[in-house]
Motif scaffolding. Sequence first.
Motif, short mmCIF file in Angstrom:
data_model
loop_
_atom_site.label_atom_id
_atom_site.label_comp_id
_atom_site.label_asym_id
_atom_site.label_seq_id
_atom_site.Cartn_x
_atom_site.Cartn_y
_atom_site.Cartn_z
N ILE A 95 -9.40 77.69 24.57
CA ILE A 95 -8.53 76.85 23.74
C ILE A 95 -9.24 76.69 22.40
CG2 ILE A 95 -7.34 74.65 23.51
CD1 ILE A 95 -7.33 74.46 26.57
N GLY A 96 -8.60 77.21 21.34
CA GLY A 96 -9.22 77.31 20.03
C GLY A 96 -9.21 76.03 19.22
N GLU A 97 -9.99 76.04 18.17
CA GLU A 97 -10.15 74.88 17.28
C GLU A 97 -8.80 74.33 16.83
OE1 GLU A 97 -12.65 76.05 14.04
OE2 GLU A 97 -14.40 76.24 15.32
N ASP A 98 -8.72 73.01 16.87
CA ASP A 98 -7.57 72.25 16.37
C ASP A 98 -6.27 72.50 17.12
OD1 ASP A 98 -9.15 70.97 14.37
OD2 ASP A 98 -9.00 72.78 13.14
N ALA A 99 -6.33 73.11 18.30
CA ALA A 99 -5.12 73.24 19.11
C ALA A 99 -4.69 71.84 19.55
CB ALA A 99 -5.36 74.13 20.32
N TRP A 100 -3.40 71.65 19.73
CA TRP A 100 -2.86 70.35 20.13
C TRP A 100 -1.99 70.53 21.35
CZ3 TRP A 100 0.69 66.84 16.66
CH2 TRP A 100 0.81 65.57 17.25
N ILE A 101 -2.38 69.89 22.44
CA ILE A 101 -1.58 69.90 23.67
C ILE A 101 -0.91 68.53 23.75
CG2 ILE A 101 -1.62 70.17 26.17
CD1 ILE A 101 -4.16 71.92 25.77
N LEU A 102 0.32 68.48 23.26
CA LEU A 102 1.10 67.24 23.24
C LEU A 102 1.91 67.20 24.53
CD1 LEU A 102 2.00 64.70 21.86
CD2 LEU A 102 3.53 66.04 20.44
N ASN A 103 1.23 66.79 25.60
CA ASN A 103 1.80 66.90 26.94
C ASN A 103 2.31 65.55 27.45
OD1 ASN A 103 -0.92 66.12 27.09
ND2 ASN A 103 -1.18 66.98 29.12
N LEU A 104 3.48 65.16 26.96
CA LEU A 104 4.16 64.00 27.53
C LEU A 104 4.60 64.33 28.96
CD1 LEU A 104 6.40 63.05 24.47
CD2 LEU A 104 4.11 62.24 25.03
#
Length: 188
Positions: A95-104
């Motif tokens: 998982i690379g830099e600044d990835a965002w997992i917005l997991n509602l």
Amino acid sequence: MVQTTSVRDATHPPLVARHLRGFTGAGYDKGRPVLTQAAWFAVLHLLFVKWWFPARWRPPLLRAFGARVGQRVLIRRGVRVHWPWKLDVGDDVWIGEDAWILNLEPVTIGHDCCVSQSALLCTGSHRRRSVTFEFDNGPIRLEPGSWVAARAVVLRGVTVGPGAVVGAGAVAHQDVPSGSVLTTGGTA
């Protein structure tokens, strides 16, 4: 001054007048008590995302908050995970830099997947015809060997098939078939 044009015919339903004050969030379960949520946000912002926080400590920290994280998982600096307890990561994932997992809702990342720099996995949305803009969330699934490239977006309810690629800057708003490549111009 910006001018807008309104077209209403059989193909364009009437506009919805939004009343956001009435938003209820009905059906959305955060999955943990407020104290746990607050603890995670403190840890996320004070440690997890920092460049100086060792990458090898990120998987155990996610596990401590309920994530299922496999072996040999590399999580770079700046990665944000909204709710760890709604995250399932297989073995040998990057998982690379600044990835965002917005997991509602749940996000499942199969083994040997790569989520590149600044990619967004977004399980949240809203019902566009809802006057109060209620949630329309859905899980995301990255099948084994798939790749979400730099600045790509995977939206709610999407499955990226085994070996499939969501190319740099592309937006996956529907399932991406096994072995295919989604580019900014569509599936190739």
